[in-house]
Design a protein around this motif. Structure first.
Motif, PDB file in Angstrom:
ATOM      1  N   ALA A 163      65.066 -27.721  34.028  1.00 47.44           N
ATOM      2  CA  ALA A 163      63.915 -28.560  33.665  1.00 47.44           C
ATOM      3  C   ALA A 163      64.205 -29.449  32.466  1.00 47.44           C
ATOM      4  CB  ALA A 163      62.708 -27.677  33.372  1.00 47.44           C
ATOM      5  N   GLY A 164      65.354 -29.228  31.820  1.00 41.93           N
ATOM      6  CA  GLY A 164      65.722 -30.079  30.693  1.00 41.93           C
ATOM      7  C   GLY A 164      65.546 -29.451  29.332  1.00 41.93           C
ATOM      8  N   GLY A 165      65.266 -28.138  29.310  1.00 45.45           N
ATOM      9  CA  GLY A 165      65.042 -27.463  28.038  1.00 45.45           C
ATOM     10  C   GLY A 165      66.159 -26.514  27.656  1.00 45.45           C
ATOM     11  N   GLU A 166      66.029 -25.970  26.459  1.00 48.51           N
ATOM     12  CA  GLU A 166      66.897 -24.899  25.981  1.00 48.51           C
ATOM     13  C   GLU A 166      66.111 -23.601  26.078  1.00 48.51           C
ATOM     14  OE1 GLU A 166      68.080 -25.811  21.993  1.00 48.51           O
ATOM     15  OE2 GLU A 166      68.406 -27.935  22.454  1.00 48.51           O
ATOM     16  N   ALA A 167      66.761 -22.529  26.506  1.00 44.65           N
ATOM     17  CA  ALA A 167      66.080 -21.248  26.671  1.00 44.65           C
ATOM     18  C   ALA A 167      66.449 -20.306  25.527  1.00 44.65           C
ATOM     19  CB  ALA A 167      66.452 -20.608  28.003  1.00 44.65           C
ATOM     20  N   LEU A 168      65.440 -19.584  25.042  1.00 46.86           N
ATOM     21  CA  LEU A 168      65.655 -18.607  23.974  1.00 46.86           C
ATOM     22  C   LEU A 168      64.958 -17.316  24.384  1.00 46.86           C
ATOM     23  CD1 LEU A 168      66.672 -17.907  21.122  1.00 46.86           C
ATOM     24  CD2 LEU A 168      64.503 -18.796  20.240  1.00 46.86           C
ATOM     25  N   LEU A 169      65.723 -16.229  24.457  1.00 48.35           N
ATOM     26  CA  LEU A 169      65.151 -14.935  24.834  1.00 48.35           C
ATOM     27  C   LEU A 169      64.342 -14.360  23.680  1.00 48.35           C
ATOM     28  CD1 LEU A 169      68.176 -13.322  26.721  1.00 48.35           C
ATOM     29  CD2 LEU A 169      65.985 -14.001  27.710  1.00 48.35           C
ATOM     30  N   LEU A 170      63.048 -14.154  23.926  1.00 46.41           N
ATOM     31  CA  LEU A 170      62.171 -13.603  22.895  1.00 46.41           C
ATOM     32  C   LEU A 170      60.899 -13.107  23.570  1.00 46.41           C
ATOM     33  CD1 LEU A 170      62.060 -13.331  19.743  1.00 46.41           C
ATOM     34  CD2 LEU A 170      60.618 -15.364  19.772  1.00 46.41           C
ATOM     35  N   ASN A 171      60.665 -11.809  23.504  1.00 46.79           N
ATOM     36  CA  ASN A 171      59.491 -11.204  24.123  1.00 46.79           C
ATOM     37  C   ASN A 171      58.394 -11.069  23.076  1.00 46.79           C
ATOM     38  OD1 ASN A 171      57.557  -9.552  25.335  1.00 46.79           O
ATOM     39  ND2 ASN A 171      59.084  -8.330  26.422  1.00 46.79           N
ATOM     40  N   LEU A 172      57.359 -11.883  23.183  1.00 45.11           N
ATOM     41  CA  LEU A 172      56.322 -11.916  22.165  1.00 45.11           C
ATOM     42  C   LEU A 172      55.453 -10.666  22.151  1.00 45.11           C
ATOM     43  CD1 LEU A 172      55.124 -15.634  22.299  1.00 45.11           C
ATOM     44  CD2 LEU A 172      56.644 -14.552  20.640  1.00 45.11           C
ATOM     45  N   GLU A 173      55.565  -9.817  23.161  1.00 43.53           N
ATOM     46  CA  GLU A 173      54.826  -8.548  23.115  1.00 43.53           C
ATOM     47  C   GLU A 173      55.469  -7.557  22.163  1.00 43.53           C
ATOM     48  OE1 GLU A 173      52.653  -6.785  26.698  1.00 43.53           O
ATOM     49  OE2 GLU A 173      54.263  -7.955  27.631  1.00 43.53           O
ATOM     50  N   HIS A 174      56.768  -7.723  21.919  1.00 43.31           N
ATOM     51  CA  HIS A 174      57.488  -6.712  21.156  1.00 43.31           C
ATOM     52  C   HIS A 174      58.323  -7.280  20.013  1.00 43.31           C
ATOM     53  CE1 HIS A 174      56.319  -4.038  24.397  1.00 43.31           C
ATOM     54  NE2 HIS A 174      56.915  -4.818  25.277  1.00 43.31           N
ATOM     55  N   ALA A 175      58.441  -8.581  19.898  1.00 51.54           N
ATOM     56  CA  ALA A 175      59.344  -9.169  18.902  1.00 51.54           C
ATOM     57  C   ALA A 175      58.810  -8.985  17.483  1.00 51.54           C
ATOM     58  CB  ALA A 175      59.524 -10.654  19.191  1.00 51.54           C
ATOM     59  N   VAL A 221      48.214 -14.622  18.596  1.00 50.49           N
ATOM     60  CA  VAL A 221      48.056 -14.399  17.156  1.00 50.49           C
ATOM     61  C   VAL A 221      49.415 -14.322  16.475  1.00 50.49           C
ATOM     62  CG1 VAL A 221      47.231 -12.757  15.420  1.00 50.49           C
ATOM     63  CG2 VAL A 221      45.813 -13.286  17.413  1.00 50.49           C
ATOM     64  N   LEU A 222      50.355 -13.615  17.086  1.00 46.79           N
ATOM     65  CA  LEU A 222      51.702 -13.514  16.523  1.00 46.79           C
ATOM     66  C   LEU A 222      52.347 -14.891  16.411  1.00 46.79           C
ATOM     67  CD1 LEU A 222      54.253 -11.944  15.645  1.00 46.79           C
ATOM     68  CD2 LEU A 222      54.796 -11.664  18.086  1.00 46.79           C
ATOM     69  N   LEU A 223      52.199 -15.705  17.447  1.00 49.87           N
ATOM     70  CA  LEU A 223      52.816 -17.036  17.437  1.00 49.87           C
ATOM     71  C   LEU A 223      52.181 -17.922  16.369  1.00 49.87           C
ATOM     72  CD1 LEU A 223      55.027 -18.581  19.072  1.00 49.87           C
ATOM     73  CD2 LEU A 223      53.148 -19.617  20.352  1.00 49.87           C
ATOM     74  N   ALA A 224      50.863 -17.845  16.222  1.00 52.27           N
ATOM     75  CA  ALA A 224      50.199 -18.643  15.195  1.00 52.27           C
ATOM     76  C   ALA A 224      50.612 -18.185  13.797  1.00 52.27           C
ATOM     77  CB  ALA A 224      48.685 -18.544  15.366  1.00 52.27           C
ATOM     78  N   ASP A 225      50.712 -16.880  13.605  1.00 58.32           N
ATOM     79  CA  ASP A 225      51.206 -16.365  12.319  1.00 58.32           C
ATOM     80  C   ASP A 225      52.588 -16.925  12.011  1.00 58.32           C
ATOM     81  OD1 ASP A 225      48.977 -14.810  11.762  1.00 58.32           O
ATOM     82  OD2 ASP A 225      49.835 -12.967  12.588  1.00 58.32           O
ATOM     83  N   ALA A 226      53.457 -16.887  13.016  1.00 58.12           N
ATOM     84  CA  ALA A 226      54.835 -17.348  12.823  1.00 58.12           C
ATOM     85  C   ALA A 226      54.882 -18.849  12.564  1.00 58.12           C
ATOM     86  CB  ALA A 226      55.672 -16.993  14.051  1.00 58.12           C
ATOM     87  N   ALA A 227      54.034 -19.609  13.240  1.00 56.05           N
ATOM     88  CA  ALA A 227      53.992 -21.061  13.018  1.00 56.05           C
ATOM     89  C   ALA A 227      53.619 -21.363  11.571  1.00 56.05           C
ATOM     90  CB  ALA A 227      53.010 -21.719  13.977  1.00 56.05           C
ATOM     91  N   GLU A 228      52.649 -20.637  11.042  1.00 58.54           N
ATOM     92  CA  GLU A 228      52.269 -20.835   9.643  1.00 58.54           C
ATOM     93  C   GLU A 228      53.432 -20.539   8.707  1.00 58.54           C
ATOM     94  OE1 GLU A 228      47.507 -20.118   9.303  1.00 58.54           O
ATOM     95  OE2 GLU A 228      48.780 -18.325   9.312  1.00 58.54           O
ATOM     96  N   LYS A 229      54.109 -19.432   8.952  1.00 60.51           N
ATOM     97  CA  LYS A 229      55.216 -19.039   8.082  1.00 60.51           C
ATOM     98  C   LYS A 229      56.410 -19.980   8.210  1.00 60.51           C
ATOM     99  CE  LYS A 229      53.969 -14.145   7.865  1.00 60.51           C
ATOM    100  NZ  LYS A 229      53.575 -14.242   6.444  1.00 60.51           N
ATOM    101  N   ALA A 230      56.595 -20.566   9.412  1.00 60.72           N
ATOM    102  CA  ALA A 230      57.714 -21.491   9.627  1.00 60.72           C
ATOM    103  C   ALA A 230      57.379 -22.911   9.207  1.00 60.72           C
ATOM    104  CB  ALA A 230      58.131 -21.467  11.097  1.00 60.72           C
ATOM    105  N   GLY A 231      56.126 -23.148   8.848  1.00 60.17           N
ATOM    106  CA  GLY A 231      55.723 -24.487   8.423  1.00 60.17           C
ATOM    107  C   GLY A 231      55.536 -25.469   9.556  1.00 60.17           C
ATOM    108  N   VAL A 232      55.227 -24.963  10.749  1.00 62.09           N
ATOM    109  CA  VAL A 232      54.976 -25.835  11.902  1.00 62.09           C
ATOM    110  C   VAL A 232      53.469 -26.030  12.021  1.00 62.09           C
ATOM    111  CG1 VAL A 232      55.340 -26.198  14.365  1.00 62.09           C
ATOM    112  CG2 VAL A 232      56.992 -24.852  13.044  1.00 62.09           C
ATOM    113  N   ARG A 233      52.979 -27.228  11.766  1.00 61.62           N
ATOM    114  CA  ARG A 233      51.537 -27.447  11.733  1.00 61.62           C
ATOM    115  C   ARG A 233      50.921 -27.627  13.122  1.00 61.62           C
ATOM    116  NH1 ARG A 233      48.958 -28.056   6.987  1.00 61.62           N
ATOM    117  NH2 ARG A 233      47.168 -28.840   8.175  1.00 61.62           N
TER     118      ARG A 233
END
Length: 221
Positions: A45-57, A96-108
């Protein structure tokens, strides 16, 4: 301007359509996936894949995955056949985990795919799993809306289909009649939303319609 976009749930149908849309515009797309067998589809599809399970990461791993991104899209879903418990851990907990991480990574910039019915009381007579799904989506929305450090947009699409894209939608911050919408058209709307900032802090309802997507997005404020 080209963007670096991280899509959580990178192997979902909407996510793969979105990856094609964004990569076709010259954006860099990183799809977060949990199954190694899905890497090829993300690459195709034109993307890069990164293995990360948000239920357990661990949160630190999610923060690292988001560093350097311009925007994040939450396109994760527990999927059909999953029970009430996973509706909470995936549709709410992972958001919630992803939003927390976005804040910490500085992604608005943060776009969250939700669903028609979220934000309203669960209908009487709803079965346990459907009730858990709507509750999880509502709580994920509520969590995101109180984050002043994120430029969020919540998209509530109607009944999702695999129909060919029409390019014609109804998109509104006001309630609209429930209807279906193709996953490809949802992706096209998401791509347009990522390249504009006038829908920040809005909840948008999306179905098939009669307005071309660029015009619908431009008039959605």
């Amino acid at each position: 301007m080209s963007l670096r976009v991280v899509i959580a749930g990178g192997h979902g149908n909407i996510a793969l359509h979105l990856t094609k849309e964004l990569s076709g515009r010259g954006d860099t797309v990183i799809g977060l996936i949990r199954n190694p067998s899905h890497v090829h589809d993300v690459h195709t599809a034109g993307g890069e894949a990164l293995l990360l399970n948000l239920e357990h990461a661990p949160q630190a791993d999610v923060v690292e995955a988001l560093e350097g991104a311009d925007a994040v899209v939450f396109a994760v879903g527990a999927g059909p056949g999953s029970g009430a418990a996973r509706k909470d851990t995936v549709d709410r907990g992972a958001a919630v985990l992803l939003a927390d991480a976005a804040e910490k990574a500085g992604v608005r910039r943060f776009i969250q795919i939700s669903a028609f019915g979220a934000g309203a009381p669960v209908p009487d007579g709803a079965d346990e799993v459907w009730a858990a799904y709507l509750t999880a989506k509502t709580e994920a929305e509520q969590d995101l809306m109180q984050r002043a450090t994120l430029d969020w947009t919540i998209l509530r699409p109607g009944l999702l289909t695999n129909d060919e894209p029409s390019g014609l939608v109804s998109l509104s911050s006001e309630s609209i009649p429930k209807d279906s919408v193709s996953r490809a058209d949802v992706a096209a709307v998401l791509a347009a939303l990522l390249h504009t900032d006038h829908t920040v802090n809005q909840i948008l309802h999306l179905t098939q319609g009669t307005t071309e997507i660029p015009e619908a997005v431009a008039n959605s404020a």
